[in-house]
Scaffold this active site. Structure first.
Site, PDB file in Angstrom:
ATOM      1  N   SER A 194      16.019 -26.905 -37.841  1.00 22.91           N
ATOM      2  CA  SER A 194      15.053 -25.946 -37.405  1.00 22.91           C
ATOM      3  C   SER A 194      13.835 -25.908 -38.704  1.00 22.91           C
ATOM      4  CB  SER A 194      15.495 -24.732 -37.106  1.00 22.91           C
ATOM      5  OG  SER A 194      16.224 -24.880 -36.041  1.00 22.91           O
ATOM      6  N   CYS A 195      12.716 -25.841 -38.332  1.00 22.76           N
ATOM      7  CA  CYS A 195      11.852 -25.418 -39.433  1.00 22.76           C
ATOM      8  C   CYS A 195      10.797 -24.238 -39.223  1.00 22.76           C
ATOM      9  CB  CYS A 195      10.930 -26.506 -39.939  1.00 22.76           C
ATOM     10  SG  CYS A 195      10.037 -26.551 -41.473  1.00 22.76           S
TER      11      CYS A 195
END
Length: 123
Positions: free
Chosen positions: A102-103
């Protein structure tokens, strides 16, 4: 639970640890681009800070008896999504096995960092 600590990654700057191994998995605290020797940011740009983040994570992986190829999940925090491509260039050199990730962009990070990454890895 086994506490993970190494002098080759920055000491915690709050009431938390660098990481723990539980049931064969390493869980790290978020790593900033802090130089463990000085406690200062490794640079003022996203590439310098990202490189240091990855070095810090590699030090924690080594302390737990693991390596970047065994990372199963990364959570990445950027202070500006405008840095996404440059961050990915650095990130991709270290995590060649392409773990789940996830970013997200956040308003601010501790010490006005540009990037912070935490990981979960097999030990």
């Amino acid at each position: 639970m086994k506490l993970i600590h190494t002098e080759y990654a920055p000491a915690a700057i709050g009431p938390y640890s660098q990481g723990y191994v539980v049931n064969g998995l390493l869980f790290t605290s978020g790593q900033l681009g802090l130089d463990p020797a000085t406690g200062a940011m490794a640079g003022e740009d996203i590439v310098s800070q990202s490189e240091q983040v990855m070095k810090n994570l590699c030090a924690l992986l080594a302390a737990a008896g693991s390596d970047p190829s065994r990372v199963v999940k990364a959570t990445c925090f950027l202070s500006d999504m405008g840095n996404f491509a440059a961050f990915n260039e650095v990130y991709g050199k270290y995590f060649t096995e392409k773990p789940a990730r996830s970013c997200v962009a956040v308003k601010t990070l501790p010490k006005d960092g540009l990037v912070e990454v935490e990981i979960i890895a097999e030990v």
